[in-house]
Scaffold this motif. Structure first.
Motif, PDB file in Angstrom:
ATOM      1  N   PRO A  95       0.827  -1.215   0.000  1.00 22.90           N
ATOM      2  CA  PRO A  95       0.000   0.000   0.000  1.00 22.90           C
ATOM      3  C   PRO A  95       0.859   1.262   0.000  1.00 22.90           C
ATOM      4  O   PRO A  95       2.016   1.251   0.423  1.00 22.90           O
ATOM      5  CB  PRO A  95      -0.794  -0.128   1.316  1.00 22.90           C
ATOM      6  N   ALA A  96       0.280   2.347  -0.476  1.00 20.05           N
ATOM      7  CA  ALA A  96       0.995   3.622  -0.516  1.00 20.05           C
ATOM      8  C   ALA A  96       1.490   3.984   0.884  1.00 20.05           C
ATOM      9  O   ALA A  96       0.769   3.818   1.873  1.00 20.05           O
ATOM     10  CB  ALA A  96       0.076   4.721  -1.041  1.00 20.05           C
ATOM     11  N   GLY A  97       2.735   4.438   0.945  1.00 16.37           N
ATOM     12  CA  GLY A  97       3.303   4.839   2.222  1.00 16.37           C
ATOM     13  C   GLY A  97       3.867   3.705   3.052  1.00 16.37           C
ATOM     14  O   GLY A  97       4.249   3.913   4.205  1.00 16.37           O
ATOM     15  N   ILE A  98       3.947   2.499   2.466  1.00 15.83           N
ATOM     16  CA  ILE A  98       4.422   1.318   3.188  1.00 15.83           C
ATOM     17  C   ILE A  98       5.584   0.687   2.422  1.00 15.83           C
ATOM     18  O   ILE A  98       5.587   0.626   1.192  1.00 15.83           O
ATOM     19  CB  ILE A  98       3.299   0.280   3.343  1.00 15.83           C
ATOM     20  N   VAL A  99       6.581   0.212   3.156  1.00 16.38           N
ATOM     21  CA  VAL A  99       7.617  -0.643   2.582  1.00 16.38           C
ATOM     22  C   VAL A  99       7.523  -2.005   3.269  1.00 16.38           C
ATOM     23  O   VAL A  99       7.121  -2.094   4.432  1.00 16.38           O
ATOM     24  CB  VAL A  99       9.029  -0.042   2.756  1.00 16.38           C
ATOM     25  N   GLY A 100       7.874  -3.064   2.542  1.00 11.99           N
ATOM     26  CA  GLY A 100       7.738  -4.381   3.143  1.00 11.99           C
ATOM     27  C   GLY A 100       8.485  -5.444   2.380  1.00 11.99           C
ATOM     28  O   GLY A 100       9.058  -5.191   1.313  1.00 11.99           O
ATOM     29  N   SER A 101       8.460  -6.645   2.924  1.00 13.51           N
ATOM     30  CA  SER A 101       9.150  -7.774   2.306  1.00 13.51           C
ATOM     31  C   SER A 101       8.531  -9.074   2.806  1.00 13.51           C
ATOM     32  O   SER A 101       8.067  -9.157   3.950  1.00 13.51           O
ATOM     33  CB  SER A 101      10.647  -7.741   2.646  1.00 13.51           C
ATOM     34  N   ILE A 102       8.530 -10.082   1.921  1.00  9.82           N
ATOM     35  CA  ILE A 102       7.951 -11.396   2.213  1.00  9.82           C
ATOM     36  C   ILE A 102       8.982 -12.465   1.855  1.00  9.82           C
ATOM     37  O   ILE A 102       9.725 -12.319   0.879  1.00  9.82           O
ATOM     38  CB  ILE A 102       6.679 -11.637   1.383  1.00  9.82           C
TER      39      ILE A 102
END
Length: 236
Positions: A95-102
């Protein structure tokens, strides 16, 4: 024999340990989560299910587990019910404004998410400790890394080889959403030391990240008997 070994590993990947280890590898403002294969999967958003319609069942389940873990990580930082489609390079679109990793490995998925105002980016990986055997080194590790491994005791060698692979995977996941560049295993040189769980990663060319050209990064890792975790993050 290999399938039996994998089944045994699953019982050792305790959820509480994984969550604690992940939280220790990333800033406390991040949300971390894991999803074990024995957990019931919630319904998937249609756009995610359609993206995997042609995949084999095992890949569909792995994908769904990763997205379930990602939604739980997002919920922990105040973003429930998010949809996470597939983007460039098959990377997740957060989502906008989010950084992440899986990351996924043999019956488990892990995810980390943070706010873009706190972090420029992050990457995570999970590997089976001992999976990176010496016959793989030539394709994955540069000469200085292979020399380091040959200089340390045999028991540590296979553990640190796995950690090197995991760190390179985490670094790739960290940089790709920001640069859209292919960074190969042999494009990265790691500097590790026995007794330390932080290492330096040098890329063979500068990468434009956070408005600056960077070719030196820091990574953290955690090696346990069955599983190795690696983390790369960069704060604003």
């Amino acid at each position: 024999m290999a399938d039996t070994h994998r089944a045994e590993l699953k019982t050792e990947w305790h959820e509480d340990w994984l969550l604690g280890a992940l939280q220790g590898l990333f800033p406390r403002t991040c949300g971390v989560a894991c999803w074990i294969s024995t957990h019931l999967l919630p319904p998937e958003p249609e756009i995610e299910a359609l993206a995997m319609i042609a995949a084999v069942e095992s890949r569909k389940r792995e994908f769904a587990m990763g997205r379930a873990a990602a939604r739980e990580a997002l919920r922990k930082i105040g973003h429930p019910h998010a949809t996470i489609p597939i983007g460039d390079g098959r990377a997740p679109v957060w989502p906008a404004g989010i950084v992440g990793s899986i990351a996924h490995k043999q019956g488990i998925a892990i995810a980390v998410a943070g706010r873009a105002g706190d972090l420029i980016g992050l990457g995570v990986d999970i590997e089976e400790t001992g999976a990176v055997t010496e016959n793989l080194w030539q394709d994955l590790l540069v000469p200085s890394e292979r020399a380091f491994l040959r200089s340390i005791p045999d028991d540590d060698r296979v553990r640190f080889a796995t950690a090197m692979f995991a760190v390179k995977e985490a670094l790739y996941k960290f940089q790709f959403p920001l640069t859209k560049e292919w960074v190969d295993f042999l494009d990265v040189e790691l500097t590790m030391s026995i007794g330390l769980t932080t290492c330096r990663a040098n890329t063979n060319r500068p990468l434009l990240i956070g408005g600056k050209k960077r070719d030196v990064f820091s990574a953290d890792f955690k090696i346990e008997e069955s599983v190795t975790l690696a983390a790369v993050s960069l704060s604003e």
